[in-house]
Design an enzyme around this catalytic site. Structure first.
Site, PDB file in Angstrom:
ATOM      1  N   HIS A 190       0.723  -1.217  -0.041  1.00  0.00           N
ATOM      2  CA  HIS A 190      -0.128   0.118   0.023  1.00  0.00           C
ATOM      3  C   HIS A 190       1.131   1.305  -0.015  1.00  0.00           C
ATOM      4  O   HIS A 190       1.705   1.552   0.995  1.00  0.00           O
ATOM      5  CB  HIS A 190      -0.800   0.023   1.091  1.00  0.00           C
ATOM      6  CG  HIS A 190      -1.788  -1.092   1.159  1.00  0.00           C
ATOM      7  ND1 HIS A 190      -3.189  -1.045   0.595  1.00  0.00           N
ATOM      8  CD2 HIS A 190      -1.836  -2.413   2.138  1.00  0.00           C
ATOM      9  CE1 HIS A 190      -3.730  -2.276   0.573  1.00  0.00           C
ATOM     10  NE2 HIS A 190      -3.011  -3.054   1.571  1.00  0.00           N
ATOM     11  N   LEU A 191       1.055   2.001  -1.419  1.00  0.00           N
ATOM     12  CA  LEU A 191       1.729   3.051  -1.103  1.00  0.00           C
ATOM     13  C   LEU A 191       0.925   4.293  -0.924  1.00  0.00           C
ATOM     14  O   LEU A 191       1.695   5.559  -0.833  1.00  0.00           O
ATOM     15  CB  LEU A 191       2.426   3.351  -2.601  1.00  0.00           C
ATOM     16  CG  LEU A 191       3.427   2.112  -3.129  1.00  0.00           C
ATOM     17  CD1 LEU A 191       3.947   2.389  -4.517  1.00  0.00           C
ATOM     18  CD2 LEU A 191       4.795   2.247  -2.007  1.00  0.00           C
TER      19      LEU A 191
ATOM     20  N   HIS B  86      -9.178 -10.494  -1.181  1.00  0.00           N
ATOM     21  CA  HIS B  86      -9.038 -10.210   0.076  1.00  0.00           C
ATOM     22  C   HIS B  86     -10.125 -11.089   0.871  1.00  0.00           C
ATOM     23  O   HIS B  86     -11.302 -10.486   0.604  1.00  0.00           O
ATOM     24  CB  HIS B  86      -9.002  -8.702   0.538  1.00  0.00           C
ATOM     25  CG  HIS B  86      -9.240  -8.271   2.042  1.00  0.00           C
ATOM     26  ND1 HIS B  86      -8.313  -7.606   2.610  1.00  0.00           N
ATOM     27  CD2 HIS B  86     -10.336  -8.657   2.972  1.00  0.00           C
ATOM     28  CE1 HIS B  86      -8.745  -7.463   3.831  1.00  0.00           C
ATOM     29  NE2 HIS B  86      -9.916  -7.928   3.987  1.00  0.00           N
TER      30      HIS B  86
ATOM     31  N   HIS C 113      -2.888 -12.684   1.546  1.00  0.00           N
ATOM     32  CA  HIS C 113      -2.562 -12.798   2.955  1.00  0.00           C
ATOM     33  C   HIS C 113      -3.383 -13.788   3.549  1.00  0.00           C
ATOM     34  O   HIS C 113      -4.141 -13.763   4.464  1.00  0.00           O
ATOM     35  CB  HIS C 113      -2.903 -11.458   3.959  1.00  0.00           C
ATOM     36  CG  HIS C 113      -4.070 -10.677   3.403  1.00  0.00           C
ATOM     37  ND1 HIS C 113      -5.439 -11.059   3.248  1.00  0.00           N
ATOM     38  CD2 HIS C 113      -3.971  -9.279   3.273  1.00  0.00           C
ATOM     39  CE1 HIS C 113      -6.158 -10.061   3.036  1.00  0.00           C
ATOM     40  NE2 HIS C 113      -5.487  -8.910   2.950  1.00  0.00           N
TER      41      HIS C 113
ATOM     42  N   ASP D 153       1.889  -6.951   2.423  1.00  0.00           N
ATOM     43  CA  ASP D 153       0.761  -6.041   2.958  1.00  0.00           C
ATOM     44  C   ASP D 153       1.156  -4.793   3.755  1.00  0.00           C
ATOM     45  O   ASP D 153       0.663  -4.495   4.687  1.00  0.00           O
ATOM     46  CB  ASP D 153      -0.199  -6.995   3.726  1.00  0.00           C
ATOM     47  CG  ASP D 153      -1.550  -6.333   3.640  1.00  0.00           C
ATOM     48  OD1 ASP D 153      -1.739  -5.221   3.272  1.00  0.00           O
ATOM     49  OD2 ASP D 153      -2.425  -6.815   4.681  1.00  0.00           O
TER      50      ASP D 153
HETATM   51 ZN   LIG Z   1      -6.135  -7.022   2.468  1.00  0.00          ZN
END
Ligand SMILES: [Zn+2]
Length: 431
Positions: free
Chosen positions: A59-60, A178, A231, A304
């Site tokens: 996540h940038l 997800h 994940h 993540d």
């Molecule tokens: Zn996630």
């Protein structure tokens, strides 16, 4: 202008020491006692050479949450962690659900120049789970998106998920899910189990993850499309993925460094650094995840990396944001959880942190074995550096929410090269 390097005595994948000559962006020669009069010499005695790491799940935060991270700071953190390519998740503000936004993120990555940034496109408009985003336009854009995900949210609608899988099949893409059944996790704060009951926190049942994984494996098989599970966090999820793979279905999976090392009892002090989605689970889950990463049921490690500003994390547990930073510690955690425990050798690490994620993300130019003629994307790692406590204040990430703060971890990334140019030298970014 391209750099020329002669790396002396690096142990490729932990093997016998070799010299590696980098020129014109590629590995031009590998051998003993190489000579290169024009090259800058780097003494790599005692260092392990690995192909540049590839992250499927970063996540940038840019555009929109530059208070937490920018493409510049996040990719600098990635290079310091040994990465040469990262996938930037779509839950930005605005959401990366159009060709315009994914091209913007891709260009910011090019400008920063630390790693190759591969934007992930949202599956649904605004991540709202109602209507498919313009997947084809994002795939055809300059960003050449191949991974699509509503990460942060689950694509909960089964029909929409089926349509998305059908759509990406034609694009040679993959849906990264997800897996979180939303109704089963309403208000959830921690893994459903002993610790959550003791702390009086609403639980997050393993079945909420497993039910979606099972459903989506069936859907992927039904339409013969590629599904990637983000994940994975429970032993039951591992069993379902193992079953799906035994059928020959096009299912791949990732595990995070924190789920390989940390457990839900760390929440005992209500320290929100340990609040994450999916939640930290039990010792039994950690053991199953490690075994699955070893035997290939879980294909790869993905960070993540989820930076948050101080005010979002340093608050009471219930109000705190989910997420942890991870780019700068991932390889060290994998060494501790998988290598120092004898579960993986360095070739196994390279497979799971470079080759497999590059293949799953359809990233060209990364994930190649370190061989003559291959793009010079590599990292030099000091596995013998000894354990030192993690200090997030030294991190390049704009955020400080590392769950490993103060925890001793082995190893140190010494240098990283992107197409033959050093992005990191002696543990520091080169500019
Ligand atoms: Zn996630």
């Amino acid at each position: 202008m391209s750099e020329e390097w002669l790396i002396k005595g690096a142990a490729i994948l932990g093997g016998a020491p070799s010299d590696i000559h980098l020129k014109d962006g590629v590995i031009s020669r590998i051998g003993q006692d190489l000579d290169a009069p024009e090259a800058t010499v780097l003494d790599a005695a005692g260092l392990i050479a690995l192909p540049g790491l590839v992250d499927l799940h970063t996540h940038l935060r840019e555009p929109g949450r530059e208070d937490a991270e920018t493409v510049e700071t996040g990719t600098r953190a990635a290079a310091l962690g040994g990465y040469t390519a990262v996938h930037a998740m779509a839950n930005t503000e605005p959401v990366a659900d159009t060709a315009g936004v994914v091209e913007q993120v891709w260009r910011l990555g090019e400008q920063a120049g630390y790693v190759d940034v591969r934007p992930v496109g949202a599956v649904t408009v605004g991540l709202l789970g109602k209507q498919l985003a313009e997947l084809g336009a994002m795939a055809d854009s300059a960003a050449r998106v191949r991974v699509f995900s509503d990460d942060g949210f689950c694509v909960a609608d089964a029909l929409l998920m089926r349509r998305a899988l059908e759509y990406v099949k034609a694009l040679d893409g993959v849906i990264a899910q997800h897996a979180q059944e939303p109704r089963l996790t309403e208000g959830a704060q921690l893994n459903e189990g002993e610790v959550a009951s003791r702390l009086g926190l609403a639980g997050w049942p393993a079945a909420a993850e497993e039910a979606i994984i099972a459903r989506d494996c069936l859907l992927a098989a039904h339409v013969d499309a590629a599904l990637h599970i983000c994940h994975v966090s429970t032993a039951g999820s591992v069993e379902i993925i193992r079953w799906a793979k035994s059928k020959g279905w096009r299912v791949t999976a990732e595990v995070t460094p924190h789920h390989l090392l940390l457990t839900d009892d760390l929440a005992e002090d209500y320290d929100p650094r340990f609040k994450v989605n999916p939640p930290l689970r039990t010792h039994g889950d950690v053991a199953a995840l490690r075994e699955a990463l070893q035997d290939g049921t879980i294909d790869c490690v993905a960070t993540d990396h989820a930076p948050h500003p101080v005010e979002a994390k340093e608050t009471e547990w219930a109000a705190a944001a989910n997420g942890m930073t991870g780019l700068e510690t991932a390889l060290r955690v994998v060494q501790k959880a998988m290598v120092d425990t004898g579960l993986l050798d360095w070739a196994g690490v390279a497979m799971r942190m470079s080759a497999r994620p590059a293949a799953i993300g359809r990233v060209s130019g990364h994930g190649h074995p370190l061989s003559e003629g291959a793009p010079a994307n590599l990292t030099l790692y000091d596995a013998a550096a000894g354990e030192t406590p993690v200090d997030p204040r030294t991190h390049a990430s704009k955020s400080r929410n590392s769950p490993f703060a103060g925890m001793p971890l082995p190893g140190r990334v010494h240098a990283t090269f992107l197409r033959g140019t050093a992005t990191v030298l002696d543990g520091k970014v080169t500019r």
